[in-house]
Motif scaffolding. Structure first.
Motif, PDB file in Angstrom:
ATOM      1  N   TYR A 115       0.874  -1.176   0.000  1.00 47.32           N
ATOM      2  CA  TYR A 115       0.000   0.000   0.000  1.00 47.32           C
ATOM      3  C   TYR A 115       0.909   1.223   0.000  1.00 47.32           C
ATOM      4  O   TYR A 115       1.748   1.381   0.889  1.00 47.32           O
ATOM      5  CB  TYR A 115      -0.866  -0.028   1.266  1.00 47.32           C
ATOM      6  N   ILE A 116       0.752   2.096  -0.993  1.00 46.78           N
ATOM      7  CA  ILE A 116       1.632   3.277  -1.098  1.00 46.78           C
ATOM      8  C   ILE A 116       0.781   4.542  -1.078  1.00 46.78           C
ATOM      9  O   ILE A 116      -0.172   4.670  -1.856  1.00 46.78           O
ATOM     10  CB  ILE A 116       2.454   3.213  -2.406  1.00 46.78           C
ATOM     11  N   ALA A 159       3.393  -1.172   3.929  1.00 47.97           N
ATOM     12  CA  ALA A 159       3.013   0.135   3.369  1.00 47.97           C
ATOM     13  C   ALA A 159       4.195   1.086   3.289  1.00 47.97           C
ATOM     14  O   ALA A 159       5.179   0.955   4.027  1.00 47.97           O
ATOM     15  CB  ALA A 159       1.921   0.764   4.235  1.00 47.97           C
ATOM     16  N   LEU A 160       4.076   2.039   2.379  1.00 45.80           N
ATOM     17  CA  LEU A 160       5.001   3.169   2.299  1.00 45.80           C
ATOM     18  C   LEU A 160       4.139   4.427   2.393  1.00 45.80           C
ATOM     19  O   LEU A 160       3.195   4.577   1.609  1.00 45.80           O
ATOM     20  CB  LEU A 160       5.735   3.202   0.955  1.00 45.80           C
ATOM     21  N   GLY A 217       2.301  -4.731  -8.877  1.00 37.78           N
ATOM     22  CA  GLY A 217       1.677  -5.344  -7.700  1.00 37.78           C
ATOM     23  C   GLY A 217       1.321  -4.359  -6.607  1.00 37.78           C
ATOM     24  O   GLY A 217       0.654  -4.709  -5.640  1.00 37.78           O
ATOM     25  N   ASP A 218       1.763  -3.085  -6.754  1.00 32.81           N
ATOM     26  CA  ASP A 218       1.473  -2.075  -5.723  1.00 32.81           C
ATOM     27  C   ASP A 218       0.105  -1.429  -5.930  1.00 32.81           C
ATOM     28  O   ASP A 218      -0.384  -1.330  -7.062  1.00 32.81           O
ATOM     29  CB  ASP A 218       2.511  -0.938  -5.770  1.00 32.81           C
ATOM     30  N   PHE A 219      -0.440  -0.918  -4.831  1.00 32.15           N
ATOM     31  CA  PHE A 219      -1.633  -0.077  -4.853  1.00 32.15           C
ATOM     32  C   PHE A 219      -1.188   1.311  -4.415  1.00 32.15           C
ATOM     33  O   PHE A 219      -0.647   1.468  -3.319  1.00 32.15           O
ATOM     34  CB  PHE A 219      -2.665  -0.651  -3.878  1.00 32.15           C
ATOM     35  N   VAL A 220      -1.383   2.314  -5.259  1.00 36.10           N
ATOM     36  CA  VAL A 220      -0.912   3.668  -4.936  1.00 36.10           C
ATOM     37  C   VAL A 220      -2.113   4.603  -4.767  1.00 36.10           C
ATOM     38  O   VAL A 220      -2.925   4.745  -5.690  1.00 36.10           O
ATOM     39  CB  VAL A 220       0.014   4.224  -6.047  1.00 36.10           C
ATOM     40  N   ALA A 227       1.365  -1.179 -11.796  1.00 45.67           N
ATOM     41  CA  ALA A 227       0.767  -0.964 -10.476  1.00 45.67           C
ATOM     42  C   ALA A 227      -0.617  -0.320 -10.662  1.00 45.67           C
ATOM     43  O   ALA A 227      -0.958   0.133 -11.749  1.00 45.67           O
ATOM     44  CB  ALA A 227       1.655  -0.043  -9.651  1.00 45.67           C
ATOM     45  N   LYS A 228      -1.411  -0.328  -9.586  1.00 44.77           N
ATOM     46  CA  LYS A 228      -2.754   0.256  -9.635  1.00 44.77           C
ATOM     47  C   LYS A 228      -2.762   1.562  -8.849  1.00 44.77           C
ATOM     48  O   LYS A 228      -2.023   1.700  -7.870  1.00 44.77           O
ATOM     49  CB  LYS A 228      -3.773  -0.715  -9.014  1.00 44.77           C
TER      50      LYS A 228
END
Ligand SMILES: C[S@@+](CC[C@H](N)C(=O)[O-])C[C@H]1O[C@@H](n2cnc3c(N)ncnc32)[C@H](O)[C@@H]1O
Length: 264
Positions: free
Chosen positions: A29-30, A48-49, A171-174, A216-217
């Protein structure tokens, strides 16, 4: 869980709708404009970031990670009065330990007017005292829980563009929730000297393209405005009505159309 800090522009009221975009199968989760990180605390992702250009906020979160007990103990020992508030407000953070600067940050955040963060040109916090109705210091349990949650997050304080470009991968959610910079209306956006203006909208659009290219999404939340048309070009858009309460004065709190722009 709910965030510990009060934050103008918090997305508390949009959490049910924003949560629909999140799947626990995302690797990370970014959040590029974290503020009170209401979505992060609500979703409780395992990795998360979190980033915000407000360095005082991020430094305070770092202390919260390490010493929730100490912070709570100190904060409940400080009186909630106008005189004490202005004493802490005028204190020079450059001469303080990281711990005391965090105490000052959380104290002013709790008792300032409407949870606004605003500084003058020299970077000194200048929001007036909020009176007795700002609520109490959160309980020890809430400090401990927030601290535990933040341990799953890597924190940074930089501009959103370099933060996202340095980190986003497949693969990340931003999640991107910038201050609303709209040319045709006055909406509260004075978070700090270094903030987000209409001139940054193109950079935001470029960042979205890059996130998508990397597999990423993303989800952006923004006030419906001419700028949203520019940001939304080529992406999926959903509108929702929300009570916006960032203006600081109750007569400016009104229903507003929020737009979610996404590649999900
Ligand atoms: C609308 S608030 C985010 C609110 C958050 N979603 C919440 O629920 O509390 C926008 C945040 O962006 C931060 N910010 C402003 N300009 C920025 C920039 N150029 N890069 C990164 N963060 C920025 C501000 O400090 C502020 O905390």
């Amino acid at each position: 869980m709910r965030p510990l800090v009060r934050w103008a522009g918090s997305k508390k009221k949009l959490l049910p709708k924003l949560s629909e975009y999140w799947l626990p199968t995302y690797e990370r989760y970014i959040e590029a404009f974290a503020g009170s990180a209401s979505l992060f605390f609500h979703l409780e992702p395992s990795c998360a970031l979190l980033n915000d250009s407000n360095n005082e906020l991020i430094e305070a979160y770092n202390v919260l990670k390490q010493d929730p007990h100490g912070l709570h103990e100190k904060l409940i020992s400080i009186e909630n009065s106008e005189e004490t508030y202005y004493e802490w407000r005028s204190a020079d953070t450059a001469r303080m330990s990281q711990f005391d600067a965090a105490v000052r940050f959380f104290y002013l955040n709790r008792f300032c007017f409407n949870g606004i963060y605003r500084t003058n040109r020299s970077g000194q916090f200048n929001v007036p005292y909020g009176g007795q109705k700002s609520g109490a210091v959160p309980t020890l349990d809430e400090w401990m829980q927030a601290s535990e949650r933040l341990k799953s997050a890597e924190l940074s304080s930089e501009d959103f563009e370099s933060f996202v470009l340095r980190n986003a991968r497949q693969g990340d959610f931003v999640y991107l929730d910038p201050p609303y910079a709209v040319s045709n209306r006055r909406i509260f956006r004075q978070y700090s000297a270094q903030t987000f203006g209409v001139e940054d909208v193109q950079r935001l659009s470029d960042v979205l393209y890059e996130i998508d290219q990397r597999g990423a999404k993303f989800v952006v939340s923004y006030a419906k405005s001419p700028e949203t048309k520019e940001i939304a070009l080529g992406w999926k858009v959903r509108q929702t009505v929300a009570q916006r309460n960032v203006a600081g004065f109750s007569e400016h709190r009104r229903q507003a159309v929020e737009v979610f722009i996404t590649n999900i």
